[in-house]
Design an enzyme around this catalytic site. Structure first.
Site, PDB file in Angstrom:
ATOM      1  N   SER A  50      26.405   0.707 -31.457  1.00  0.00           N
ATOM      2  CA  SER A  50      25.032   1.036 -31.058  1.00  0.00           C
ATOM      3  C   SER A  50      24.094  -0.159 -31.162  1.00  0.00           C
ATOM      4  O   SER A  50      24.033  -0.815 -32.207  1.00  0.00           O
ATOM      5  CB  SER A  50      24.539   2.156 -31.980  1.00  0.00           C
ATOM      6  N   LEU A  52      20.832   0.085 -31.232  1.00  0.00           N
ATOM      7  CA  LEU A  52      19.815   0.472 -32.213  1.00  0.00           C
ATOM      8  C   LEU A  52      20.323   0.241 -33.639  1.00  0.00           C
ATOM      9  O   LEU A  52      19.627  -0.341 -34.475  1.00  0.00           O
ATOM     10  CB  LEU A  52      19.441   1.954 -32.019  1.00  0.00           C
ATOM     11  N   ASP A  62      15.113  -2.664 -31.878  1.00  0.00           N
ATOM     12  CA  ASP A  62      16.005  -2.450 -30.730  1.00  0.00           C
ATOM     13  C   ASP A  62      15.264  -2.858 -29.454  1.00  0.00           C
ATOM     14  O   ASP A  62      14.968  -2.042 -28.597  1.00  0.00           O
ATOM     15  CB  ASP A  62      16.389  -0.958 -30.706  1.00  0.00           C
ATOM     16  N   ASP A  89      27.248  -1.157 -26.724  1.00  0.00           N
ATOM     17  CA  ASP A  89      25.963  -0.906 -26.082  1.00  0.00           C
ATOM     18  C   ASP A  89      25.430  -2.256 -25.596  1.00  0.00           C
ATOM     19  O   ASP A  89      24.944  -3.062 -26.398  1.00  0.00           O
ATOM     20  CB  ASP A  89      25.038  -0.283 -27.144  1.00  0.00           C
ATOM     21  N   ASP A  91      22.910  -2.749 -23.633  1.00  0.00           N
ATOM     22  CA  ASP A  91      21.501  -2.644 -23.215  1.00  0.00           C
ATOM     23  C   ASP A  91      21.382  -2.879 -21.695  1.00  0.00           C
ATOM     24  O   ASP A  91      22.129  -2.294 -20.938  1.00  0.00           O
ATOM     25  CB  ASP A  91      20.616  -3.608 -24.022  1.00  0.00           C
ATOM     26  N   GLU A 118      22.418  -0.183 -19.157  1.00  0.00           N
ATOM     27  CA  GLU A 118      21.399   0.804 -18.790  1.00  0.00           C
ATOM     28  C   GLU A 118      20.432   0.246 -17.755  1.00  0.00           C
ATOM     29  O   GLU A 118      20.135  -0.954 -17.747  1.00  0.00           O
ATOM     30  CB  GLU A 118      20.660   1.283 -20.040  1.00  0.00           C
ATOM     31  N   LYS A 124      14.813  -4.757 -23.404  1.00  0.00           N
ATOM     32  CA  LYS A 124      14.881  -3.298 -23.333  1.00  0.00           C
ATOM     33  C   LYS A 124      13.922  -2.634 -24.332  1.00  0.00           C
ATOM     34  O   LYS A 124      13.469  -3.249 -25.304  1.00  0.00           O
ATOM     35  CB  LYS A 124      16.319  -2.825 -23.569  1.00  0.00           C
ATOM     36  N   SER A 127      15.070   4.231 -25.805  1.00  0.00           N
ATOM     37  CA  SER A 127      14.784   5.392 -24.952  1.00  0.00           C
ATOM     38  C   SER A 127      13.824   6.386 -25.595  1.00  0.00           C
ATOM     39  O   SER A 127      13.224   7.205 -24.900  1.00  0.00           O
ATOM     40  CB  SER A 127      16.079   6.120 -24.607  1.00  0.00           C
ATOM     41  N   ARG A 162      24.555   3.539 -17.472  1.00  0.00           N
ATOM     42  CA  ARG A 162      23.674   4.510 -18.139  1.00  0.00           C
ATOM     43  C   ARG A 162      22.422   4.736 -17.305  1.00  0.00           C
ATOM     44  O   ARG A 162      21.689   3.791 -16.996  1.00  0.00           O
ATOM     45  CB  ARG A 162      23.331   3.970 -19.524  1.00  0.00           C
ATOM     46  N   HIS A 193      21.378  10.087 -19.843  1.00  0.00           N
ATOM     47  CA  HIS A 193      20.636  10.187 -21.104  1.00  0.00           C
ATOM     48  C   HIS A 193      19.429  11.108 -20.939  1.00  0.00           C
ATOM     49  O   HIS A 193      18.843  11.190 -19.855  1.00  0.00           O
ATOM     50  CB  HIS A 193      20.185   8.800 -21.557  1.00  0.00           C
TER      51      HIS A 193
END
Ligand code: SPV
Ligand code: MG
Length: 301
Positions: A50, A52, A62, A89, A91, A118, A124, A127, A162, A193
């Site tokens: 992740s 984050l 993040d 991830d 990003d 994503e 980024k 979310s 994503r 998501h």
């Protein structure tokens, strides 16, 4: 969990099999070599690296405050620590299509099984911060997906696209259209998501998706929806995205508070893993065996 007994020659092959399996797979968050080992020990089939959680564990936000090479360093400790496939991830890919190409090659070299990209802008934004986040141009993002697929160093490496349209408050039609564009650009799976608590838009998306490629979800905000509903909806992979990081925060806070207040270790010792447990988790037994093989005068009789 843990029912897959076929042996795979690469971690990417394992992740590909999970994504394409008829049964729903579960990836658990890890943010370090240690947490990766704990995920494996618990019996999960794969790991979500992740953004984050890795950022937070490094003490930063993040928001791409950690560079991609810093994330890569952490991820390498994770792939070295476990046999589980790791989905990183990625990003927004840390820039344009060209940044994505280099990222993907380096991930492949570090034995990473796949990357999730994503459709937002660099740097980024998580979310769950604010409303109406700006999305990437879908054609530009499709180019990034194609660049990722064209750059992978092994056939089984997985690129997950994503879709952030629902997060950004766009329509279901736009979410579906973007997903289709990314699928046609070569995505191996779509991560749809959502931050709505009732999970309804995820179930609606799944019902309307043409199923050209599998769906991945992250139920952080709709955690109360029974997992069975997503299994019935044909979701291929569910990511528990940040729960080891949050568990470690809670545990560290409790221990710090107790030791600080009591000025003693007495009150925490019983509730903590023994020091010997640390040695077990990072496999000191293997080192002892290697010493017998390689150190002079300690050969096994
Ligand atoms: C992450 O775990 O970093 C994710 C999932 O990207 S989320 O925090 O839901 O955006
Ligand atoms: Mg992330």
């Amino acid at each position: 969990m843990g029912t897959n007994t076929k042996s795979y020659s690469s971690s990417a092959e394992k992740l590909r099999a999970l994504l394409n399996s008829q049964t729903t797979a579960f990836l658990m968050e890890a943010h370090s070599g240690l947490s990766a080992r704990i995920v494996e020990e618990a019996g999960f089939e794969g790991i979500w690296a992740s953004g984050l959680a890795i950022s937070a564990a490094l003490g930063v936000r993040d928001a791409n405050e950690a560079s991609w090479t810093q994330v890569l360093e952490v991820v390498e400790f994770m792939t070295d620590s476990t046999k589980l496939p790791v989905l990183v991830d990625g990003d927004t890919g840390y820039g344009n299509f060209n940044s994505v190409r280099r990222l993907v090659q380096k991930l492949c070299q570090r034995n990473v099984a796949g990357v999730c990209l994503e459709d937002k802008l660099f740097p980024k934004t998580n979310s769950f911060i604010g409303e109406g986040q700006e999305l990437a141009d879908p054609l530009e993002f499709a180019g990034k997906i194609k660049a990722a697929k064209d750059s992978q160093l092994n056939d089984d490496f997985c690129v997950v696209a994503r879709v952030e349209a629902l997060i950004a408050g766009k329509t279901m039609a736009e979410a579906l259209q973007r997903a289709d564009q990314y699928y046609r650009a070569g995505a191996d799976a779509i991560l749809i998501h959502s931050k709505k608590k009732d999970g309804a838009e995820i179930l609606a998306f799944a019902a309307q998706w043409h199923r050209g490629c599998p769906l991945v979800i992250v139920p952080t905000m709709y955690y109360a929806v029974p997992t069975d509903e997503f299994i019935k909806a044909g979701i291929a992979t569910i990511i528990w995205a940040n729960h080891n990081l949050r568990a470690s925060m809670a545990s560290m806070r409790n221990v710090c508070r107790a030791i600080q207040q009591s000025r003693s270790l007495q009150c925490v010792e019983e509730g903590l893993p023994a020091v010997s447990d640390i040695f077990d988790l990072v496999d000191y037994a293997e080192l002892s065996a290697a010493e017998k093989t390689y150190l002079p005068g300690s050969a096994q009789s």
